[in-house]
Design an enzyme around this catalytic site. Structure first.
Site, PDB file in Angstrom:
ATOM      1  N   GLN A   1      -7.280  94.183 -15.103  1.00  0.00           N
ATOM      2  CA  GLN A   1      -6.886  94.115 -16.506  1.00  0.00           C
ATOM      3  C   GLN A   1      -7.800  93.155 -17.257  1.00  0.00           C
ATOM      4  O   GLN A   1      -7.981  92.008 -16.847  1.00  0.00           O
ATOM      5  CB  GLN A   1      -5.433  93.658 -16.683  1.00  0.00           C
ATOM      6  CG  GLN A   1      -4.974  93.856 -18.136  1.00  0.00           C
ATOM      7  CD  GLN A   1      -3.681  93.175 -18.479  1.00  0.00           C
ATOM      8  OE1 GLN A   1      -3.609  91.943 -18.463  1.00  0.00           O
ATOM      9  NE2 GLN A   1      -2.663  93.952 -18.798  1.00  0.00           N
TER      10      GLN A   1
ATOM     11  N   TYR B   1      -2.197  89.580 -27.292  1.00  0.00           N
ATOM     12  CA  TYR B   1      -3.619  89.326 -27.052  1.00  0.00           C
ATOM     13  C   TYR B   1      -4.471  90.084 -28.075  1.00  0.00           C
ATOM     14  O   TYR B   1      -3.948  90.731 -28.981  1.00  0.00           O
ATOM     15  CB  TYR B   1      -3.964  89.628 -25.595  1.00  0.00           C
ATOM     16  CG  TYR B   1      -3.391  88.548 -24.696  1.00  0.00           C
ATOM     17  CD1 TYR B   1      -4.142  87.430 -24.351  1.00  0.00           C
ATOM     18  CD2 TYR B   1      -2.064  88.601 -24.273  1.00  0.00           C
ATOM     19  CE1 TYR B   1      -3.603  86.404 -23.594  1.00  0.00           C
ATOM     20  CE2 TYR B   1      -1.512  87.578 -23.520  1.00  0.00           C
ATOM     21  CZ  TYR B   1      -2.280  86.483 -23.182  1.00  0.00           C
ATOM     22  OH  TYR B   1      -1.740  85.453 -22.448  1.00  0.00           O
TER      23      TYR B   1
ATOM     24  N   ARG C   1      -2.900  99.120 -22.006  1.00  0.00           N
ATOM     25  CA  ARG C   1      -1.488  98.732 -22.068  1.00  0.00           C
ATOM     26  C   ARG C   1      -1.138  98.385 -23.510  1.00  0.00           C
ATOM     27  O   ARG C   1      -1.864  97.630 -24.171  1.00  0.00           O
ATOM     28  CB  ARG C   1      -1.204  97.530 -21.168  1.00  0.00           C
ATOM     29  CG  ARG C   1       0.294  97.235 -21.048  1.00  0.00           C
ATOM     30  CD  ARG C   1       0.585  96.044 -20.175  1.00  0.00           C
ATOM     31  NE  ARG C   1       1.989  96.053 -19.762  1.00  0.00           N
ATOM     32  CZ  ARG C   1       2.638  94.971 -19.343  1.00  0.00           C
ATOM     33  NH1 ARG C   1       2.034  93.802 -19.280  1.00  0.00           N
ATOM     34  NH2 ARG C   1       3.898  95.054 -18.986  1.00  0.00           N
TER      35      ARG C   1
ATOM     36  N   GLY D   1       7.355  93.555 -12.534  1.00  0.00           N
ATOM     37  CA  GLY D   1       6.704  92.266 -12.648  1.00  0.00           C
ATOM     38  C   GLY D   1       7.338  91.232 -11.747  1.00  0.00           C
ATOM     39  O   GLY D   1       6.896  90.986 -10.625  1.00  0.00           O
ATOM     40  N   ARG D   2       8.413  90.608 -12.236  1.00  0.00           N
ATOM     41  CA  ARG D   2       9.043  89.513 -11.490  1.00  0.00           C
ATOM     42  C   ARG D   2       9.460  89.918 -10.077  1.00  0.00           C
ATOM     43  O   ARG D   2       9.372  89.108  -9.148  1.00  0.00           O
ATOM     44  CB  ARG D   2      10.246  89.000 -12.290  1.00  0.00           C
ATOM     45  CG  ARG D   2       9.852  88.113 -13.471  1.00  0.00           C
ATOM     46  CD  ARG D   2      10.947  88.005 -14.497  1.00  0.00           C
ATOM     47  NE  ARG D   2      11.064  89.210 -15.310  1.00  0.00           N
ATOM     48  CZ  ARG D   2      11.942  89.366 -16.294  1.00  0.00           C
ATOM     49  NH1 ARG D   2      12.795  88.386 -16.572  1.00  0.00           N
ATOM     50  NH2 ARG D   2      11.971  90.493 -16.996  1.00  0.00           N
TER      51      ARG D   2
END
Length: 361
Positions: A97, A179, A226, A312-313
């Protein structure tokens, strides 16, 4: 169809539909090179159908925090090649990424000491990690010139070429979670009155220029993006995300990308709205700003049209997540106090279920 069903498309050939989401962990060396711990971290999670790495800055002017990794130098490329080799040796697939901080950054957090710059001179408002180990508020950024924008597009393409040279299976452009690409898309971070601001067509121009530059560099079949429509993280504001993202997804669909990674939102059902507009593969992320993604929520996303679901987590605390799902084993929870930091603690020391069972006997 379940999370464990293989997935094959024009651009992907995966043993299951479980992706590892990109997650900043701040374990790199000060210059942005991944360490031996990073190699081990990704190797442990090679059972994922697809791994998307933590975001890497494509140029030092896009470094958002200290110890965020980069993919801008020969040293970075060699270090990431070791990560890729370790994942491939385990039979895994891994995507790099690319994450440009834009307005997110600080001279004391960057190896080149530069002042951050974004579409407009609007500060982030949060805090970040500095190279000396302390934290500070994000400073007021500069507004990018047309020359800065052109340079950033070129930097993404150069980093994509490095990713392929390092052996990555493709590149995901980070157009989400505040971002740089997201900053051009959002209402409150893009106040420009030139061809990169104002109308939806102008706001999406930077995203499409980056996508086109990267596809020219490495091919559309190796390029993904993404997006997080309507994501309010880090004070981002998108008052009418549907109006912009429908047009953007229409454009992306024409480009034949590897996949679209789409984050859902409580205020805008992006997956439901945008999935029918995208002709290619879609990875859904349904845990952003919510409880950690459960198997039930992930399988619901598959029924709603996603081809894969990113966790994710759950992947942080469960390096063998795919096997735990296969065997219906309970999932461990992350240790928040060691989520970030320079050591292996809270990073590569989470046990696999098999070792927990052995130790309890």
């Amino acid at each position: 169809m379940s999370l464990l069903t293989p997935y094959r498309s024009r651009t992907l050939d995966l043993p299951n539909r479980i992706a590892m989401a990109p997650m900043t962990r701040l374990r790199s060396e000060p210059d942005g090179s991944p360490t031996a711990d990073v190699v081990e971290y990704y190797r442990q999670r090679s059972g994922a159908g697809l791994i998307v790495t933590e975001g890497m800055w494509p140029h030092s002017s896009g470094q958002s925090e200290a110890r965020v990794p980069g993919l801008a130098t020969d040293r970075h490329e060699r270090a990431w090649a070791r990560v890729v080799d370790a994942v491939h040796a385990e039979g895994g697939r891994i995507i790099a990424q690319l994450m440009h901080g834009g307005r997110k950054g600080h001279p004391a957090a960057r190896i080149d000491g530069s002042v951050p710059a974004g579409p407009s001179a609007i500060p982030d408002g949060d805090v970040l990690h500095l190279l000396d180990g302390s934290k500070a508020a994000w400073p007021r950024p500069a507004a990018m010139s047309i020359g800065d924008i052109t340079a950033a597009v070129d930097q993404y393409a150069a980093a994509a070429r490095r990713a392929r040279a390092a052996g990555f299976d493709g590149v995901e452009l980070h157009g989400a979670n505040s971002y740089l690409i997201h900053q051009f898309l959002a209402d409150n971070t893009n106040l420009r009155d030139d061809r990169y601001g104002g109308s939806s067509a102008n706001r999406m121009r930077f995203a499409l220029e980056v996508v086109d530059a990267v596809t020219d560099a490495i091919g559309a079949e190796r390029t993904a993006i993404r997006l997080s429509p309507g994501n309010p993280q880090f004070s981002m504001v998108e008052r009418d995300p549907a109006a912009l993202y429908r047009g953007l997804v229409d454009e992306l669909s024409r480009r034949g990308l590897m996949y679209l990674h789409l984050t859902d939102n409580d205020d805008y059902a992006a997956l439901t709205d945008l999935r029918p507009r995208y002709a290619g593969s879609v990875i859904a992320n349904v845990g952003e700003n919510r409880a950690p993604t459960s198997v039930t929520a992930a399988e619901r996303a598959l029924r709603d049209g996603a081809d894969l679901v990113s966790f994710g987590r759950a992947f942080i605390a469960n390096p063998d997540l795919v096997e735990r799902i296969r065997r219906s084993l309970p999932l461990s929870a992350i240790r928040e106090d060691v989520l970030y930091g320079p050591t292996a603690e809270g990073y590569t020391d989470y046990p696999c279920a098999a070792s927990v069972v052995r130790s309890s006997r």
